[in-house]
Design an enzyme around this catalytic site. Sequence first.
Site, PDB file in Angstrom:
ATOM      1  N   LYS A   1      22.582  12.114  15.567  1.00 58.32           N
ATOM      2  CA  LYS A   1      21.230  11.645  15.266  1.00 58.32           C
ATOM      3  C   LYS A   1      20.285  11.981  16.416  1.00 58.32           C
ATOM      4  CE  LYS A   1      19.030   7.791  15.871  1.00 58.32           C
ATOM      5  NZ  LYS A   1      17.691   8.332  16.207  1.00 58.32           N
TER       6      LYS A   1
ATOM      7  N   GLU B   1      25.389   7.556  28.576  1.00 56.27           N
ATOM      8  CA  GLU B   1      24.611   8.149  29.665  1.00 56.27           C
ATOM      9  C   GLU B   1      23.241   7.495  29.606  1.00 56.27           C
ATOM     10  OE1 GLU B   1      22.054   9.891  31.532  1.00 56.27           O
ATOM     11  OE2 GLU B   1      22.363  11.748  30.407  1.00 56.27           O
TER      12      GLU B   1
ATOM     13  N   CYS C   1      16.375  11.391  33.048  1.00 58.22           N
ATOM     14  CA  CYS C   1      17.136  10.209  33.464  1.00 58.22           C
ATOM     15  C   CYS C   1      17.535  10.305  34.928  1.00 58.22           C
ATOM     16  CB  CYS C   1      18.355  10.038  32.581  1.00 58.22           C
ATOM     17  SG  CYS C   1      19.230  11.573  32.297  1.00 58.22           S
TER      18      CYS C   1
ATOM     19  N   GLU D   1      12.983   1.815  35.768  1.00 63.24           N
ATOM     20  CA  GLU D   1      12.820   3.211  35.388  1.00 63.24           C
ATOM     21  C   GLU D   1      11.445   3.372  34.738  1.00 63.24           C
ATOM     22  OE1 GLU D   1      15.402   4.597  32.213  1.00 63.24           O
ATOM     23  OE2 GLU D   1      15.808   6.398  33.373  1.00 63.24           O
TER      24      GLU D   1
END
Length: 510
Positions: free
Chosen positions: A202, A276, A310, A407
Amino acid sequence: MTTKELATTVQGTISKPPKKGWLYAPSPEGTDHFRLKPRYELFVGGKWVEPQSGKYFPTINPATETVIAEVAEANAEDVDRAVKAARKAYHKVWSKMKPAERGKYVYRIARRIQERARELAVVETLDGGKPIKESRDVDVPLAAAHFFHYAGWADKLEYAFAGRRARPIGVAGQVIPWNFPLLMAAWKLAPALACGNTVVLKPAETTPLTAMILAEIMQECELPEGVVNIVTGAGATGAAIVDHPDIDKIAFTGSTGVGKRIQRAVAGTKKRVTLELGGKAANIVFADAAIDQAVEGIINGIYFNQGHVCCAGSRLLVEESVHDLLVRKLTRRIETLRVGDPLDKNTDVGAINSKMQLEKIQELVAHGVSEGCQIHQSRAQLPSRGYFFAPTFFTGVAQSHRIAQEEIFGPVLSVITFRTPDEAVEKANNTQYGLSAGIWTDKAAKVFWMAKRMRAGVVWANTFNKFDATSPFGGFKESGFGREGGRAGLAPYLADAGSFASARSFVEAE
Ligand code: NAI
Ligand code: MG
């Protein structure tokens, strides 16, 4: 607070407007060498099928806010169809096929990605907002490289983990994010297929289109039907994959919040999982580093792909004695970054992927200002339409500030100082994350001393954001677990990779 308002809140720290000499004539990449369909169905069992849900949703170009195409929204029933197709293909064809034959298919996919490279690069840029020079020079070539790499492994799995049988796991459910849509699909599909698994993939809801082209490529390569199934949709579709009882393995890349939810959802089931997740990487610059080279690395580390990375170097740890010099150089350098039309070959910083992401960046930046950090922002003129954010960095940042811990996932850097290597290690590791780190020094011994102490999956020395299909990638702590890339990337897709199945023990054993 808008970027413009922010820019006027802190006087005196904003760079001067660019000189005329830095302007380039527009050089947009063409879009007339391919045609997208107005509507994409689900790719199940080797065919395009209408969703049972009957629903479709638009995907937009974040640089213009216009609709590019619409895609099907898969519900749990649609996901079930895809899993059934994958299961059938697994038993009847893919797990039985000679590994060398499987390798040929994976190789063929790599070749076809190369042949359709220009189209894939342009569609990636249109759908996600990243500069064309990145999708053209990084995303697409690396995606092909991963298929090539794993094509080579398909018939050598017996040698990958000595003394172990190389058996596939079964059906893998793979859920990927919007920051590197094609590349993340390649990272997930290539090792899964090479090891003999079948897949339900997906893509993210804001960037489904290169996955749709990938589905066409699977058809062109005559991949046996059902080996790869691609379903589109948002979080609910992802959750339907995670919850499906006949999936053997979940591979996820995305936010730490969703990663934790997935871990809870698969607890107590047969499903294996690799995650991850986010990062808050430190780029650590010592006074003995080649400073101009470090500036380029810092720029690449945080402004590359608008900071939608990331492993972005979103914290800059700088030795106190060179702080002022580095800040002066950074202030000058961000001013030269060209922000704007992602399709323009000169653009350095493209569009923020979605309105939601832009608002998240704006909120965190406003918070940094309200906490008393000093903002430095490029005066690049932002396009009047689309989602853009000017390259920004903060000085006077303490470790407790939100912009030093959370983040941001945007072109925003937080600068923190240190005095000794021990202090650098402590500050670099002072985060819930542990995906990557960068070390800048002219002393090799210092690189090794530091690298040993970093709780980060990837440590770059005198460079940043460099990727290679042969090199494993993955996190420590809340950045997740499992490795992708290289030999280590095979382990999550083999039933019996032994102690190597645990990514961490793999890394420690190497
Ligand atoms: P997200 O984690 O919600 O999205 C990633 C993928 O997971 C998408 O395909 C999404 O449809 C799917 N998903 C969402 N909810 C799900 C669920 N409950 N079960 C299964 N799949 C689900 O990330 P989002 O909201 O797009 O971004 C939020 C933040 O996450 C960003 O601001 C950034 O900080 C971080 N992020 C990190 C990424 C990374 O590469 N580590 C990639 C994307 C986002
Ligand atoms: Mg889009």
